[in-house]
Design a protein around this motif. Structure first.
Motif, PDB file in Angstrom:
ATOM      1  N   SER A   1      -1.834   5.731  -0.791  1.00  0.00           N
ATOM      2  CA  SER A   1      -0.866   4.664  -1.014  1.00  0.00           C
ATOM      3  C   SER A   1      -0.932   4.127  -2.444  1.00  0.00           C
ATOM      4  CB  SER A   1      -1.122   3.512  -0.038  1.00  0.00           C
ATOM      5  OG  SER A   1      -2.388   2.937  -0.289  1.00  0.00           O
ATOM      6  N   GLU A   2      -1.815   4.676  -3.246  1.00  0.00           N
ATOM      7  CA  GLU A   2      -1.974   4.197  -4.616  1.00  0.00           C
ATOM      8  C   GLU A   2      -0.808   4.666  -5.475  1.00  0.00           C
ATOM      9  OE1 GLU A   2      -5.208   4.537  -8.225  1.00  0.00           O
ATOM     10  OE2 GLU A   2      -5.716   5.208  -6.227  1.00  0.00           O
TER      11      GLU A   2
ATOM     12  N   VAL B   1      -3.877   1.287   9.346  1.00  0.00           N
ATOM     13  CA  VAL B   1      -3.205   2.427   8.718  1.00  0.00           C
ATOM     14  C   VAL B   1      -3.160   2.250   7.205  1.00  0.00           C
ATOM     15  CG1 VAL B   1      -0.986   3.612   8.481  1.00  0.00           C
ATOM     16  CG2 VAL B   1      -1.860   3.054  10.749  1.00  0.00           C
ATOM     17  N   LEU B   2      -2.785   1.063   6.750  1.00  0.00           N
ATOM     18  CA  LEU B   2      -2.725   0.813   5.304  1.00  0.00           C
ATOM     19  C   LEU B   2      -4.103   0.958   4.655  1.00  0.00           C
ATOM     20  CD1 LEU B   2      -0.291  -2.237   5.048  1.00  0.00           C
ATOM     21  CD2 LEU B   2       0.148   0.138   4.397  1.00  0.00           C
ATOM     22  N   HIS B   3      -5.129   0.447   5.318  1.00  0.00           N
ATOM     23  CA  HIS B   3      -6.478   0.544   4.757  1.00  0.00           C
ATOM     24  C   HIS B   3      -6.936   1.997   4.717  1.00  0.00           C
ATOM     25  CE1 HIS B   3     -10.946  -0.121   4.687  1.00  0.00           C
ATOM     26  NE2 HIS B   3     -10.506  -0.701   3.596  1.00  0.00           N
TER      27      HIS B   3
ATOM     28  N   LYS C   1      -3.446  -8.187   2.953  1.00  0.00           N
ATOM     29  CA  LYS C   1      -2.525  -7.431   3.802  1.00  0.00           C
ATOM     30  C   LYS C   1      -2.518  -7.865   5.262  1.00  0.00           C
ATOM     31  CE  LYS C   1      -1.763  -4.444   0.443  1.00  0.00           C
ATOM     32  NZ  LYS C   1      -0.511  -4.233  -0.207  1.00  0.00           N
TER      33      LYS C   1
ATOM     34  N   ARG D   1      -1.094  -1.893  11.719  1.00  0.00           N
ATOM     35  CA  ARG D   1      -0.547  -1.745  10.364  1.00  0.00           C
ATOM     36  C   ARG D   1      -1.663  -1.847   9.330  1.00  0.00           C
ATOM     37  NH1 ARG D   1       0.621  -5.487   6.640  1.00  0.00           N
ATOM     38  NH2 ARG D   1       2.158  -5.004   5.059  1.00  0.00           N
ATOM     39  N   LEU D   2      -2.526  -2.832   9.501  1.00  0.00           N
ATOM     40  CA  LEU D   2      -3.628  -3.041   8.564  1.00  0.00           C
ATOM     41  C   LEU D   2      -4.579  -1.845   8.552  1.00  0.00           C
ATOM     42  CD1 LEU D   2      -4.947  -5.062   6.617  1.00  0.00           C
ATOM     43  CD2 LEU D   2      -6.242  -5.915   8.566  1.00  0.00           C
TER      44      LEU D   2
ATOM     45  N   LEU E   1      -4.990   4.650   4.460  1.00  0.00           N
ATOM     46  CA  LEU E   1      -4.249   5.291   3.373  1.00  0.00           C
ATOM     47  C   LEU E   1      -4.784   4.860   2.015  1.00  0.00           C
ATOM     48  CD1 LEU E   1      -0.601   5.021   4.733  1.00  0.00           C
ATOM     49  CD2 LEU E   1      -2.031   7.069   4.600  1.00  0.00           C
ATOM     50  N   ASP E   2      -5.123   3.593   1.898  1.00  0.00           N
ATOM     51  CA  ASP E   2      -5.667   3.089   0.643  1.00  0.00           C
ATOM     52  C   ASP E   2      -7.007   3.753   0.329  1.00  0.00           C
ATOM     53  OD1 ASP E   2      -5.461   1.226  -1.611  1.00  0.00           O
ATOM     54  OD2 ASP E   2      -7.244   0.317  -0.710  1.00  0.00           O
TER      55      ASP E   2
ATOM     56  N   PHE F   1      -8.810  -6.558   0.271  1.00  0.00           N
ATOM     57  CA  PHE F   1      -7.677  -5.832   0.849  1.00  0.00           C
ATOM     58  C   PHE F   1      -7.229  -6.501   2.148  1.00  0.00           C
ATOM     59  CE2 PHE F   1      -5.786  -2.699   3.609  1.00  0.00           C
ATOM     60  CZ  PHE F   1      -4.862  -2.085   2.781  1.00  0.00           C
TER      61      PHE F   1
END
Length: 86
Positions: free
Chosen positions: A78-79, A68-70, A55, A65-66, A72-73, A51
């Protein structure tokens, strides 16, 4: 200890809340340990190398950003919905 402007009953409720909240949070954490949600999150997020390499962006904004995305993932927010075709 009595605060000015707080009724005795309100003070009792506040004190009860402060005393009970830590115990409630410990029970919730203990129950979470036994759920499939914990196993799913651990399996999904215990090795984030793929991941992170996909990203990654430079700088502080990229790190935020990374993260937050991680997060959420890991929560599967985020799926994208998967099709169930056979």
């Amino acid at each position: 200890m009595v605060f000015v402007g707080i009724e005795p009953q309100a003070e009792q409720h506040r004190r009860l809340f402060i005393e009970v909240l830590p115990a409630v949070l410990l029970v919730i954490g203990g129950v979470y340990q036994l759920t499939s949600l914990k196993r799913s999150c651990h399996a999904r997020c215990s090795n984030p190398l793929f991941f992170l390499t996909q990203k990654w962006k430079p700088g502080s904004a990229g790190a935020l950003r990374l993260g937050v995305l991680h997060g959420l993932d890991c929560l599967k927010l985020s799926e994208k919905p998967r099709s169930t075709s056979i």
